[in-house]
Design a protein around this motif. Structure first.
Motif, mmCIF file in Angstrom:
data_model
loop_
_atom_site.group_PDB
_atom_site.id
_atom_site.type_symbol
_atom_site.label_atom_id
_atom_site.label_comp_id
_atom_site.label_asym_id
_atom_site.label_seq_id
_atom_site.Cartn_x
_atom_site.Cartn_y
_atom_site.Cartn_z
ATOM 1 N N SER A 7 0.834 -1.195 0.000
ATOM 2 C CA SER A 7 0.000 0.000 0.000
ATOM 3 C C SER A 7 0.873 1.251 0.000
ATOM 4 O O SER A 7 0.483 2.289 -0.528
ATOM 5 N N HIS A 8 2.055 1.136 0.597
ATOM 6 C CA HIS A 8 2.973 2.270 0.625
ATOM 7 C C HIS A 8 4.400 1.752 0.631
ATOM 8 O O HIS A 8 4.713 0.809 1.368
ATOM 9 N N GLN A 9 5.240 2.341 -0.202
ATOM 10 C CA GLN A 9 6.643 1.967 -0.220
ATOM 11 C C GLN A 9 7.507 3.210 -0.336
ATOM 12 O O GLN A 9 7.245 4.091 -1.157
ATOM 13 N N VAL A 10 8.536 3.252 0.494
ATOM 14 C CA VAL A 10 9.529 4.318 0.430
ATOM 15 C C VAL A 10 10.814 3.694 -0.085
ATOM 16 O O VAL A 10 11.255 2.659 0.413
ATOM 17 N N GLN B 286 14.856 4.462 -2.024
ATOM 18 C CA GLN B 286 15.891 5.433 -2.341
ATOM 19 C C GLN B 286 16.012 5.586 -3.852
ATOM 20 O O GLN B 286 15.822 4.618 -4.614
ATOM 21 N N MET B 287 16.342 6.795 -4.273
ATOM 22 C CA MET B 287 16.551 7.070 -5.682
ATOM 23 C C MET B 287 17.554 6.082 -6.262
ATOM 24 O O MET B 287 18.562 5.760 -5.624
ATOM 25 N N GLY B 288 17.241 5.568 -7.438
ATOM 26 C CA GLY B 288 18.127 4.617 -8.093
ATOM 27 C C GLY B 288 17.808 3.163 -7.807
ATOM 28 O O GLY B 288 18.320 2.264 -8.484
ATOM 29 N N GLN B 289 16.985 2.929 -6.808
ATOM 30 C CA GLN B 289 16.618 1.550 -6.467
ATOM 31 C C GLN B 289 15.506 1.042 -7.389
ATOM 32 O O GLN B 289 14.725 1.806 -7.951
ATOM 33 N N GLU B 290 15.431 -0.268 -7.501
ATOM 34 C CA GLU B 290 14.362 -0.912 -8.269
ATOM 35 C C GLU B 290 13.164 -1.143 -7.359
ATOM 36 O O GLU B 290 13.310 -1.462 -6.177
ATOM 37 N N VAL B 291 11.991 -0.967 -7.954
ATOM 38 C CA VAL B 291 10.754 -1.175 -7.212
ATOM 39 C C VAL B 291 9.842 -2.085 -8.018
ATOM 40 O O VAL B 291 9.758 -1.949 -9.247
ATOM 41 N N ILE B 292 9.180 -2.992 -7.345
ATOM 42 C CA ILE B 292 8.160 -3.827 -7.994
ATOM 43 C C ILE B 292 6.849 -3.633 -7.249
ATOM 44 O O ILE B 292 6.772 -3.850 -6.034
ATOM 45 N N LEU B 293 5.851 -3.209 -7.991
ATOM 46 C CA LEU B 293 4.506 -3.054 -7.438
ATOM 47 C C LEU B 293 3.658 -4.212 -7.947
ATOM 48 O O LEU B 293 3.718 -4.556 -9.129
ATOM 49 N N ARG B 294 2.891 -4.789 -7.036
ATOM 50 C CA ARG B 294 2.150 -6.006 -7.381
ATOM 51 C C ARG B 294 0.653 -5.786 -7.376
ATOM 52 O O ARG B 294 0.121 -4.988 -6.602
ATOM 53 N N CYS B 295 -0.015 -6.528 -8.208
ATOM 54 C CA CYS B 295 -1.460 -6.399 -8.380
ATOM 55 C C CYS B 295 -2.051 -7.775 -8.638
ATOM 56 O O CYS B 295 -1.436 -8.609 -9.324
ATOM 57 N N VAL B 296 -3.219 -8.001 -8.064
ATOM 58 C CA VAL B 296 -3.999 -9.177 -8.427
ATOM 59 C C VAL B 296 -5.292 -8.661 -9.041
ATOM 60 O O VAL B 296 -6.169 -8.153 -8.336
ATOM 61 N N PRO B 297 -5.417 -8.737 -10.368
ATOM 62 C CA PRO B 297 -6.645 -8.255 -11.021
ATOM 63 C C PRO B 297 -7.829 -9.152 -10.679
ATOM 64 O O PRO B 297 -7.664 -10.235 -10.114
ATOM 65 N N GLY C 66 -7.743 -0.716 -8.318
ATOM 66 C CA GLY C 66 -7.362 -1.098 -6.968
ATOM 67 C C GLY C 66 -7.214 0.119 -6.078
ATOM 68 O O GLY C 66 -7.423 1.263 -6.513
ATOM 69 N N GLU C 67 -6.812 -0.117 -4.835
ATOM 70 C CA GLU C 67 -6.670 0.949 -3.847
ATOM 71 C C GLU C 67 -5.400 1.764 -4.051
ATOM 72 O O GLU C 67 -5.230 2.806 -3.448
ATOM 73 N N GLY C 68 -4.506 1.249 -4.869
ATOM 74 C CA GLY C 68 -3.297 2.008 -5.172
ATOM 75 C C GLY C 68 -2.116 1.659 -4.286
ATOM 76 O O GLY C 68 -2.273 1.128 -3.183
ATOM 77 N N SER C 69 -0.937 1.948 -4.808
ATOM 78 C CA SER C 69 0.312 1.812 -4.048
ATOM 79 C C SER C 69 0.996 3.169 -4.067
ATOM 80 O O SER C 69 1.336 3.673 -5.145
ATOM 81 N N TRP C 70 1.185 3.716 -2.856
ATOM 82 C CA TRP C 70 1.903 4.980 -2.762
ATOM 83 C C TRP C 70 3.400 4.705 -2.860
ATOM 84 O O TRP C 70 3.934 3.930 -2.075
ATOM 85 N N GLN D 240 -12.946 9.325 -5.509
ATOM 86 C CA GLN D 240 -11.706 9.044 -4.800
ATOM 87 C C GLN D 240 -11.716 9.756 -3.470
ATOM 88 O O GLN D 240 -11.720 10.988 -3.418
ATOM 89 N N ASN D 241 -11.744 8.987 -2.395
ATOM 90 C CA ASN D 241 -11.550 9.567 -1.067
ATOM 91 C C ASN D 241 -10.069 9.890 -0.921
ATOM 92 O O ASN D 241 -9.224 9.247 -1.541
ATOM 93 N N SER D 242 -9.777 10.852 -0.088
ATOM 94 C CA SER D 242 -8.416 11.380 0.009
ATOM 95 C C SER D 242 -7.379 10.276 0.165
ATOM 96 O O SER D 242 -7.429 9.498 1.115
ATOM 97 N N GLY D 243 -6.453 10.212 -0.786
ATOM 98 C CA GLY D 243 -5.362 9.250 -0.700
ATOM 99 C C GLY D 243 -5.754 7.807 -0.906
ATOM 100 O O GLY D 243 -4.961 6.905 -0.625
ATOM 101 N N ARG D 244 -6.962 7.578 -1.388
ATOM 102 C CA ARG D 244 -7.441 6.204 -1.561
ATOM 103 C C ARG D 244 -7.613 5.842 -3.026
ATOM 104 O O ARG D 244 -7.212 6.574 -3.911
ATOM 105 N N GLY D 245 -8.198 4.697 -3.264
ATOM 106 C CA GLY D 245 -8.376 4.209 -4.625
ATOM 107 C C GLY D 245 -9.531 4.862 -5.340
ATOM 108 O O GLY D 245 -10.279 5.668 -4.787
#
Lengths: 114, 110
Positions: free
Chosen positions: A9-12, A14-25, A106-110, B37-42
């Motif tokens: 749901s949230h990932q921090v 560092q610049m230059g790093q690889e990131v993988i975001l996952r989804c189940v449709p 989906g709800e998104g990944s920050w 979209q609710n704040s910061g949500r999907g």
């Protein structure tokens, strides 16, 4: 009701790093998408995926980005070398094979790149 | 203006009042979809209206589409505090991807 699920749901990172975001449709859906929303801005299309290949991509989706459907359920977005400007909410979406049907998000990944 | 522009940008009303948000677009479309979209949500899908439809209802939501004016409106009747969110229209041009507008921020005060 079936839904698109995303992790993390949230990932921090560092610049230059690889990131993988996952989804189940949603399980019977055949078209998959990634969109992103930079804070305070529009939701922007990145890429669409159908029949195990990219069907369309935007100018944002450059060589740093890739998508994969490694198995029958997951759909991933990889950013190879993150930049500060990649910080955004990334949304996965899917729809059935019927053209013009509802696209479910989906709800998104920050992603925060520091 | 760009494809899928909503107005107003922000709307503040009292509970019980109706809220109307408008969306204009430039090119011909196959369908238009409204999301919340609710704040910061999907993004939660509200209604899809096809180019050959003029009006659709879902609960307290009413969407109209005027293809001659290239515009759509979303009406929320008897608004509640829980309706506070951003509302986006998204146009489907080629049965492929959606193009989103900047959205309308709706604030419903108790």
């Amino acid at each position: 009701e079936p839904e698109v699920t995303q992790t993390p749901s949230h990932q921090v990172t560092q610049m230059g790093q690889e990131v993988i975001l996952r989804c189940v449709p949603i399980s019977n859906h055949l078209y998959f998408y990634w969109y992103r929303q930079i804070l305070g801005q529009k939701v922007e299309f990145l890429v669409s995926f159908y029949n195990n290949e990219i069907s369309e991509k935007s100018e944002i989706f450059d060589d740093q980005f890739s998508v994969e459907r490694p198995d029958g359920s997951n759909f991933t977005l990889k950013i190879r070398s993150t930049k500060l400007e990649d910080s955004a909410m990334y949304f996965c979406a899917s729809r059935t094979d019927v053209a013009g049907n509802t696209i479910y998000f989906g709800e998104g990944s920050w992603l925060t790149v520091v | 203006s760009q494809q899928g522009e909503e107005d107003p940008q922000a709307l503040s009303i009292q509970e019980g009042e109706n809220a109307t948000m408008n969306c204009s677009y430039k090119t011909s479309i196959n369908n238009l979809q409204w999301y919340r979209q609710n704040s910061g949500r999907g993004l939660v899908h509200l209604i899809l209206i096809r180019s050959n439809e003029r009006e659709k209802h879902s609960g307290r939501l009413r969407v109209t589409l005027d293809t001659s004016k290239k515009s759509s409106s979303l009406l929320i009747t008897a608004s509640r505090a829980a309706d506070t969110a951003s509302y986006f229209c998204a146009t489907d041009v080629r049965y492929s991807t959606l193009t989103f507008g900047k959205g309308t921020m709706l604030l419903v005060s108790p």
